[in-house]
Motif scaffolding. Structure first.
Motif, PDB file in Angstrom:
ATOM      1  N   ASP A 593      66.767  68.470  51.072  1.00 49.26           N
ATOM      2  CA  ASP A 593      67.348  69.406  50.115  1.00 49.26           C
ATOM      3  C   ASP A 593      66.289  70.414  49.659  1.00 49.26           C
ATOM      4  OD1 ASP A 593      69.747  68.085  50.243  1.00 49.26           O
ATOM      5  OD2 ASP A 593      69.318  66.799  48.498  1.00 49.26           O
ATOM      6  N   PRO A 594      66.694  71.642  49.348  1.00 54.03           N
ATOM      7  CA  PRO A 594      65.725  72.631  48.868  1.00 54.03           C
ATOM      8  C   PRO A 594      65.162  72.251  47.509  1.00 54.03           C
ATOM      9  CG  PRO A 594      67.980  73.474  48.691  1.00 54.03           C
ATOM     10  CD  PRO A 594      68.062  72.197  49.466  1.00 54.03           C
ATOM     11  N   VAL A 595      63.875  72.480  47.319  1.00 56.97           N
ATOM     12  CA  VAL A 595      63.201  72.220  46.050  1.00 56.97           C
ATOM     13  C   VAL A 595      62.434  73.472  45.643  1.00 56.97           C
ATOM     14  CG1 VAL A 595      62.991  69.731  46.437  1.00 56.97           C
ATOM     15  CG2 VAL A 595      61.179  71.265  47.230  1.00 56.97           C
ATOM     16  N   ARG A 596      62.008  73.506  44.383  1.00 59.24           N
ATOM     17  CA  ARG A 596      61.250  74.640  43.860  1.00 59.24           C
ATOM     18  C   ARG A 596      61.941  75.958  44.237  1.00 59.24           C
ATOM     19  NH1 ARG A 596      56.168  72.862  42.197  1.00 59.24           N
ATOM     20  NH2 ARG A 596      55.147  74.888  42.503  1.00 59.24           N
ATOM     21  N   THR A 597      63.214  76.026  43.885  1.00 62.72           N
ATOM     22  CA  THR A 597      64.051  77.155  44.312  1.00 62.72           C
ATOM     23  C   THR A 597      63.713  78.453  43.590  1.00 62.72           C
ATOM     24  OG1 THR A 597      65.730  76.459  42.702  1.00 62.72           O
ATOM     25  CG2 THR A 597      65.968  75.664  44.975  1.00 62.72           C
ATOM     26  N   TYR A 598      62.834  78.389  42.584  1.00 65.95           N
ATOM     27  CA  TYR A 598      62.388  79.617  41.931  1.00 65.95           C
ATOM     28  C   TYR A 598      61.347  80.358  42.774  1.00 65.95           C
ATOM     29  CZ  TYR A 598      58.389  76.694  40.660  1.00 65.95           C
ATOM     30  OH  TYR A 598      57.305  75.869  40.707  1.00 65.95           O
ATOM     31  N   VAL A 599      60.854  79.711  43.829  1.00 67.23           N
ATOM     32  CA  VAL A 599      59.895  80.346  44.731  1.00 67.23           C
ATOM     33  C   VAL A 599      60.661  81.109  45.804  1.00 67.23           C
ATOM     34  CG1 VAL A 599      58.059  79.958  46.417  1.00 67.23           C
ATOM     35  CG2 VAL A 599      58.167  78.560  44.339  1.00 67.23           C
ATOM     36  N   PRO A 600      60.427  82.423  45.963  1.00 65.98           N
ATOM     37  CA  PRO A 600      61.114  83.168  47.027  1.00 65.98           C
ATOM     38  C   PRO A 600      60.718  82.643  48.401  1.00 65.98           C
ATOM     39  CG  PRO A 600      59.388  84.507  46.017  1.00 65.98           C
ATOM     40  CD  PRO A 600      59.540  83.287  45.170  1.00 65.98           C
ATOM     41  N   ARG A 601      61.697  82.562  49.287  1.00 68.36           N
ATOM     42  CA  ARG A 601      61.430  82.053  50.640  1.00 68.36           C
ATOM     43  C   ARG A 601      60.864  83.124  51.553  1.00 68.36           C
ATOM     44  NH1 ARG A 601      62.134  77.831  47.398  1.00 68.36           N
ATOM     45  NH2 ARG A 601      63.036  76.024  48.424  1.00 68.36           N
ATOM     46  N   THR A 602      61.160  84.370  51.279  1.00 70.32           N
ATOM     47  CA  THR A 602      60.639  85.465  52.088  1.00 70.32           C
ATOM     48  C   THR A 602      60.110  86.557  51.170  1.00 70.32           C
ATOM     49  OG1 THR A 602      62.297  85.007  53.792  1.00 70.32           O
ATOM     50  CG2 THR A 602      61.121  87.100  53.948  1.00 70.32           C
ATOM     51  N   THR A 603      58.896  86.983  51.412  1.00 70.21           N
ATOM     52  CA  THR A 603      58.295  88.082  50.656  1.00 70.21           C
ATOM     53  C   THR A 603      57.615  89.038  51.623  1.00 70.21           C
ATOM     54  OG1 THR A 603      56.217  86.863  50.328  1.00 70.21           O
ATOM     55  CG2 THR A 603      57.899  86.660  48.604  1.00 70.21           C
ATOM     56  N   ALA A 604      57.514  90.290  51.219  1.00 68.31           N
ATOM     57  CA  ALA A 604      56.824  91.301  52.007  1.00 68.31           C
ATOM     58  C   ALA A 604      56.068  92.227  51.073  1.00 68.31           C
ATOM     59  CB  ALA A 604      57.814  92.095  52.856  1.00 68.31           C
ATOM     60  N   ASN A 605      54.917  92.662  51.502  1.00 70.19           N
ATOM     61  CA  ASN A 605      54.113  93.572  50.691  1.00 70.19           C
ATOM     62  C   ASN A 605      53.483  94.631  51.591  1.00 70.19           C
ATOM     63  OD1 ASN A 605      52.418  90.971  51.343  1.00 70.19           O
ATOM     64  ND2 ASN A 605      50.917  92.630  51.161  1.00 70.19           N
ATOM     65  N   LEU A 606      53.242  95.816  51.017  1.00 68.30           N
ATOM     66  CA  LEU A 606      52.673  96.913  51.796  1.00 68.30           C
ATOM     67  C   LEU A 606      51.900  97.842  50.876  1.00 68.30           C
ATOM     68  CD1 LEU A 606      52.494  98.385  54.557  1.00 68.30           C
ATOM     69  CD2 LEU A 606      54.526  99.681  53.860  1.00 68.30           C
ATOM     70  N   LEU A 607      50.665  98.137  51.256  1.00 63.99           N
ATOM     71  CA  LEU A 607      49.835  99.140  50.597  1.00 63.99           C
ATOM     72  C   LEU A 607      49.514 100.231  51.612  1.00 63.99           C
ATOM     73  CD1 LEU A 607      47.265  96.842  48.733  1.00 63.99           C
ATOM     74  CD2 LEU A 607      48.970  98.277  47.631  1.00 63.99           C
TER      75      LEU A 607
END
Length: 696
Positions: A593-607
């Motif tokens: 089962d999914p846990v710590r669901t407040y953590v995004p599963r996908t993130t992206a960043n760009l500078l």
């Protein structure tokens, strides 16, 4: 010898030279992480993952370095601003003055300053940590046992102090921004002797600001002085003092309720706050350090470092709990809190670095011993139960102005916690070149933790020790292209209190990482791809706030994290540079089962940074994350996926004067600052920051 350059970022492996920023001319032999500039290119040397002086491309873990140029260009005056744009890192502003960081699904609990481990006994970041003291910020992701002495599979943040460069230079900056924010910075760099064998670097900042949140306002000052020099040709010393002091008023302790009694999610205005106008949270953090490095034989040196740290946090807070009635908005209750938290500690770190012959090659070796002692105190100023601050509150929808509850009748202080913490950490690692293409890193660390004392009427005692091995390998597939893999045991002592009113104990597990790293022949462009997997048992996870006890209690849970991470950075065309990354992961419990669901599963960043002319520079910073949620006894709180965009423009009027303009959250997108708890508040709307920088 010094070079003038600007670093946009170092993506996982290397840093890249751009224009007009003065680098530290590090003439003192130093096996710690540093940026070495050679002409128009820079090579990243990061000991932050293994303790060994390895080029980042040869380090079998993911590493990102954000340089001073990025902090200046994008007006990243607070650590939270910087870390939002580090691949795979999430900034959880759970309250206005308490922040948590996580990577790869786990909290980042370990920090370092100039490569010296600061044990997590000091807890989460309180207030806004100023960046004026740092020359760069390095983030190592993945299990970090050799680095910090524990095997937390999230990562470690390594802050690099500003040191003397051997040049005489004075820089000042004045900033004005939205919500009446005004700021001044100064950076004084000067040699103290004619032969530049001694140098002084003094930096400081003072800031005062209102806020988009009703009644929230803050001020802070930060100052640091560092002296570097040589007593003899083979004996270098460094010592200094740093202090950050701040006061925040109208603070949020906890945050806004997000569900009503019918399970409907509540949508608050940007400025909504349930604080009272008498609340405050102060913080004064002082650090003094001294270190000596003795090169006693060719290729061999020993370093001894001593840090004294003192922290004081007086506060008067107001917590709001309960569930608003779906029709009337009533159902909220107050909880006043008066506290004084104190911490006093010593960190003594010793390390031996050298090379030895094996297989006909020079091999690297590092051995370290660290002793940490700390004393923590916690005073509570009780409020009589008859005080109105404990009572029912009006509907928040009616529009609070911060005078709903008068200043409580705080009584004489009561000692709620007294804790003594002692830790031994012993570490060793070696980098062995087995062939021209294959290198093997072997290491282990021993941690012994002993805590005595009490917290809120229950024992805080713990006594644990463990040995954690580390193994890593790199294989040169082609010139400038490496395959790598690493493994580490997880042993992470935890001080959190369980629901049985006993310390949760340590989290244990295993962590793996494998990937590919590559760089262009001129080292101007770099990329990496990493696969990771970690398993932890008995990880402390919040089970809820105990109103009677006055603190959060925790359960130990099993978490499996696995995913993929890609990063690229460098010069892609003349005058055009970028650094960006994507992280995708899954977080599951033992049953899947999914846990710590407040953590995004996908993130992206760009500078991105573009210099169309010698005088003009343009930049953009973007971050995106997918949807998150958290469920409590009333229902489920959701935050849809969102992106934020910051735009930057700088103009160089002359060699000595430049202007800078930043617009953050350009689209004025409304989103929650965090779902770390089942309360939250809105992140900042659009803001504008302008500054003028003068160098003499």
């Amino acid at each position: 010898m010094s070079h003038r350059f600007r670093i946009l970022a170092v993506s996982s492996l290397a840093s890249f030279a751009f224009a007009s920023h003065t680098a530290r001319a590090d003439e003192v032999e130093d096996t710690e992480n540093r940026i070495i500039v050679r002409g128009e290119r820079a090579e990243g040397i990061a000991s932050g993952a293994t303790g060994l002086p390895l080029a980042i491309i040869d380090t079998p873990q993911s590493v990102t370095v954000i340089d001073r140029g990025v902090l200046d260009d994008f007006a990243f005056d607070e650590v939270n601003d910087v870390l939002r744009y580090v691949t795979g890192v999430n900034v959880e502003e759970a309250e206005t003055d308490r922040t948590y960081y996580n990577a790869r699904g786990f909290d980042i609990t370990e920090a370092m300053v100039d490569g010296i481990q600061i044990p997590n006994i000091w807890g989460p970041s309180i207030g806004s940590l100023d960046t004026v003291m740092w020359d760069s910020i390095e983030v190592v992701r993945g299990a970090n046992g050799l680095l910090s002495g524990v095997g937390n599979p999230s990562g470690t943040i390594n802050y690099r102090r500003k040191h003397s460069t051997g040049e005489r230079r004075v820089t000042g900056e004045l900033t004005a921004a939205s919500w009446n924010r005004v700021r001044g910075e100064v950076d004084i760099d000067m040699p103290l002797t004619a032969d530049d064998s001694w140098g002084l670097r003094v930096v400081g900042a003072a800031q005062n600001s209102d806020s988009y949140l009703r009644d929230y306002r803050s001020n802070r000052t930060a100052i640091q002085a560092v002296i570097d020099g040589r007593i003899a040709e083979n004996l270098a010393i460094s010592f200094g003092y740093a202090r950050q002091e701040g006061t925040s008023r109208g603070v949020l302790w906890g945050a806004l309720p997000l569900l009503d009694s019918a399970g409907n999610q509540l949508d608050w205005d940007f400025s909504t706050s349930n604080t009272q106008d008498w609340t405050y949270w102060k913080s004064k953090d002082q650090t003094a350090f001294a270190e000596a490095t003795w090169t006693f034989a060719p290729g061999w040196s020993v370093k001894s470092h001593l840090t004294r740290r003192i922290n004081d946090e007086p506060s008067r807070l107001f917590y709001v709990y309960g569930t608003p009635n779906a029709e009337t908005g009533l159902g909220l209750y107050g909880y006043p809190g008066g506290y004084l938290s104190t911490a006093r500690g010593w960190i003594w770190d010793n390390r031996l670095d050298g090379t030895y012959k094996l297989f006909g090659r020079d091999q690297k070796l590092t051995i370290g011993v660290q002793r940490t002692t700390a004393k923590f105190g916690y005073l509570t100023y009780p409020v009589p139960t008859s005080d109105p601050a404990w009572g029912a509150l009006p509907a928040l929808q009616s529009g609070w102005d911060g005078t709903e509850v008068p200043y409580p009748a705080f009584g004489d202080p009561v000692e709620s916690a007294r804790i003594n913490d002692k830790q031994w950490r012993v570490r060793a690692a070696t980098d062995m070149e087995l062939t021209d293409r294959l290198s093997l890193i072997l290491g282990a660390n021993y941690v012994d933790v002993n805590t005595t004392g009490f917290t809120f009427g229950v024992s805080a005692a713990r006594s644990e020790s463990a040995v954690s091995p580390f193994v890593g390998a790199t294989f040169k597939v082609l010139p400038g292209v490496n395959l790598y893999a690493s493994y580490s045991d997880i042993f992470n002592p935890q001080k959190e209190l369980g629901t049985n009113l006993k310390p949760v104990g340590s989290a244990k597990g295993k962590s793996w990482e494998a990937g590919l790293k590559g760089e262009a022949t001129d080292k101007a462009l770099f990329g990496s791809l990493a696969l990771f997997r970690s398993e932890q048992s008995n990880l402390a996870e919040a089970a809820g706030y105990d109103v009677t006890l006055g603190q959060t209690l925790y359960n130990g849970i099993f978490v499996r994290s696995q995913g993929v991470e890609a990063e690229v950075g460098g010069r892609i065309a003349p005058g055009l540079t970028l650094q960006g990354g994507v992280t995708h992961l899954s977080l599951e419990g033992r049953n899947g089962d999914p846990v710590r669901t407040y953590v995004p599963r996908t993130t992206a960043n760009l500078l991105v940074r573009w210099e169309p002319t010698e005088q003009l520079q343009l930049g953009a910073a973007m971050r995106w994350q997918d949807a998150i949620f958290i469920t409590n006894s009333v229902g489920t709180i959701r935050q849809d996926d969102y992106a934020t965009l910051q735009l930057q423009a700088g103009y160089k009027l002359s060699e000595n004067v430049s202007f800078n303009l930043n617009v953050a959250n350009v689209t004025n997108h409304k989103h929650l600052a965090s779902l770390y708890w089942d309360q939250s508040f809105n992140a900042a709307p659009r803001s504008v920051t302008g500054s003028i920088r003068m160098t003499f």
